[in-house]
Design a protein around this motif. Structure first.
Motif, PDB file in Angstrom:
ATOM      1  N   GLU A 120      12.082  34.329   8.978  1.00 56.67           N
ATOM      2  CA  GLU A 120      13.030  34.092   7.885  1.00 56.67           C
ATOM      3  C   GLU A 120      13.328  35.409   7.189  1.00 56.67           C
ATOM      4  O   GLU A 120      12.549  35.880   6.354  1.00 56.67           O
ATOM      5  N   LEU A 121      14.459  35.979   7.516  1.00 57.53           N
ATOM      6  CA  LEU A 121      14.868  37.234   6.894  1.00 57.53           C
ATOM      7  C   LEU A 121      16.161  37.006   6.129  1.00 57.53           C
ATOM      8  O   LEU A 121      17.121  36.443   6.658  1.00 57.53           O
ATOM      9  N   TYR A 122      16.178  37.445   4.868  1.00 60.78           N
ATOM     10  CA  TYR A 122      17.367  37.324   4.036  1.00 60.78           C
ATOM     11  C   TYR A 122      18.049  38.697   3.969  1.00 60.78           C
ATOM     12  O   TYR A 122      17.543  39.618   3.336  1.00 60.78           O
ATOM     13  N   LEU A 123      19.150  38.818   4.675  1.00 64.38           N
ATOM     14  CA  LEU A 123      19.909  40.053   4.579  1.00 64.38           C
ATOM     15  C   LEU A 123      20.561  40.155   3.205  1.00 64.38           C
ATOM     16  O   LEU A 123      20.865  39.123   2.573  1.00 64.38           O
ATOM     17  N   LEU A 124      20.800  41.376   2.761  1.00 65.36           N
ATOM     18  CA  LEU A 124      21.362  41.568   1.429  1.00 65.36           C
ATOM     19  C   LEU A 124      22.737  40.944   1.293  1.00 65.36           C
ATOM     20  O   LEU A 124      23.103  40.445   0.222  1.00 65.36           O
ATOM     21  N   LEU A 125      23.505  40.938   2.382  1.00 63.06           N
ATOM     22  CA  LEU A 125      24.846  40.341   2.314  1.00 63.06           C
ATOM     23  C   LEU A 125      24.815  38.829   2.444  1.00 63.06           C
ATOM     24  O   LEU A 125      25.778  38.152   2.102  1.00 63.06           O
TER      25      LEU A 125
END
Length: 512
Positions: free
Chosen positions: A134-139
């Protein structure tokens, strides 16, 4: 248990066996198809893995060669150019030291982000790889992504596993792993599947695993359950099962019909002997030296309301059911009467009748001198007996002497193909040897049997026999046999077996 019940059980068992074999073949075919499908899916995913590895090298190696020391517009421009035609990479980041300072998506970060420890480091290229479920990209801060983060030098790549998903594959479960000497590292798919397959917790043929030929530490495993495979191919499965059932039923019916036919053949022959379904044909025997008709052989034929039976069908049944003497009596009663009615046949005309060897051993032939149709006939009656172990007994020899004393001629039929005992050949009181058609047919090819004809003729002359060659079809065969000293000939060259009326016309037309 009644016979018809036993035969029905045989038919059912045969049908069941065919059905089981058909199911086994169907299951084997399904296993091959399932194996092919899992292999295809594994190779499809592995192709994407190798594509991602190649893309990582194509992007990171040139970027690191630029040797940028800080993230500015020039650095971002090169990073975005590298990302432009990427298939697997969704973001590229630049590190200063151990801190991420900018990405292609977010640009220069207001606050650097410390790098995390990798799951493993590839030796040689010093590539650091980490799986992030689960990775939340800044965009896209509201949408977590399952990604693989690959860092080499001052750059990292965010690679999403979307291209590895079920698009293009049938298997619902799969896993991409990286093998190190001490551990397995999950990269994409269903975590733990590789270990489950390794522990054999699935049915045979459901799983398949392949490793990269270029980077052997990267492996893919897929799992396609039998239930899902059959569900995806249910129509084909139903059709195949129906065909297998039909094959089993058809086999049972065929076996039942064959058994019934055999049973029917027995009944037909028994009734035929009583109701006259047997009829007799006559094949000419010719003197090879003069070309004159000297006799005929009587041959049995059968036809009733169900159709005709060939001799190789009814003769074994007659023997098996101990009907040989009944058959012989019917033959004698009809043939002598039919031939006697042909006035053109001269006195001394030779009539060859086939006798079963078992009737010699049983003593039935001792009744022949008591049959007035034979003893009072104007013909020479020649009894043809096939070589058999029954002939090589003292009882058989005694019966032969009695028959000769009663005026019968004896002919040893199909000489050279059956039971042969040359030591007793002179003691059998025979008058004639009959060369089997296989020797005659071998003449055209100059085969081994044809080369034995002169040896047979030596025996004929030694024991003062006459000799008949059967199966003559050509002038060449006739000439060779005539030159060898064979006395008489029989075969289609002179005439096929024919009924009494046709035999009478044959005699008239040939002017013998």
């Amino acid at each position: 248990m009644k016979k018809y019940q036993q035969k029905s059980i045989i038919a059912v068992l045969t049908g069941g066996l065919v059905f089981v074999i058909g199911c086994f073949i169907l299951l084997n075919f399904a296993a091959q198809q399932l194996t092919a499908q899992t292999k295809s899916d594994a190779e499809y995913i592995l192709g994407h893995v190798e594509g991602a590895i190649a893309e990582r090298r194509r992007i990171l190696t040139p970027l690191n060669k630029l040797a940028f020391k800080q993230c500015d517009n020039t650095t971002l421009l090169e990073m975005r150019r590298a990302l432009f035609d990427a298939k697997y990479v969704i973001d590229i980041g630049f590190f200063k030291g151990n801190q991420l300072v900018c990405t292609t998506g977010a640009g220069l970060l207001s606050k650097p982000i410390n790098d995390k420890q990798p799951d493993f480091i590839r030796d040689g290229e010093k590539v650091r790889v980490r799986f992030e479920p689960e990775l939340y990209l800044l965009l896209f801060s509201e949408r977590p992504m399952e990604v693989i983060i690959v860092r080499q030098g001052d750059y990292n790549l965010i690679m999403q596993s979307t291209p590895f998903t079920n698009i293009g594959i049938t298997a619902p479960d799969w896993e991409v792993i990286y093998k190190t000497p001490n551990a397995l590292h999950h990269l994409a798919g269903k975590e733990g599947l590789y270990q489950q397959v390794k522990n054999s917790v699935f049915f045979p043929y459901e799983t398949n695993s392949v490793c990269s030929s270029t980077s052997s530490q990267y492996c893919v495993v897929v799992h396609l359950p039998w239930s899902l495979f059959f569900s995806n191919n249910h129509l084909l499965l139903i059709i195949s099962l129906i065909l297998t059932c039909l094959a089993g039923i058809s086999s049972a019916l065929i076996v039942d019909a064959r058994i019934a036919a055999r049973r029917s053949t027995n009944q037909r022959i028994r009734k035929g002997l009583k109701k006259g379904s047997f009829y007799w044909t006559y094949q000419p025997i010719i003197c090879l030296q003069s070309g004159k008709l000297i006799g005929c052989e009587v041959l049995a034929r059968f036809e009733d309301k169900y159709g005709a039976l060939f001799p190789d069908e009814f003769i074994p049944v007659i023997r098996k059911n101990n009907l040989t003497w009944t058959f012989t009596e019917a033959m004698i009663a009809t043939t002598i009467k039919e031939l006697t009615s042909i006035e053109l046949l001269p006195e001394g005309f030779k009539v060859s009748l086939n006798i079963f060897p078992c009737d010699v051993e049983l003593g039935n032939v001792s009744l022949l001198p008591q049959i007035t149709e034979l003893t009072n006939s104007r013909f020479i009656i020649c009894l043809e007996i096939t070589e058999d172990e029954y002939l090589d007994t003292s009882i058989a020899h005694a019966h032969f002497r009695t028959l000769v004393e009663s005026g019968f001629n004896l002919s040893l039929d199909d000489f050279g193909t059956g039971y042969s005992n040359l030591r007793n050949l002179q003691n059998l009181s025979f008058h004639q040897l009959k060369i089997d058609r296989t020797f005659v047919q071998d003449i055209a090819t100059e085969g081994l049997k044809a080369s034995m004809i002169p040896n047979i003729m030596e025996l004929v002359h030694k024991f003062n026999y006459t000799c008949v060659a059967e199966g003559i079809e050509t002038t060449e065969q006739e000439a060779i046999l005539k030159m060898a000293g064979v006395h008489y000939g029989q075969g289609w060259k002179y005439g096929k077996p024919m009924t009494a009326s046709k035999f009478k016309n044959y005699i008239t037309n040939q002017h013998f």
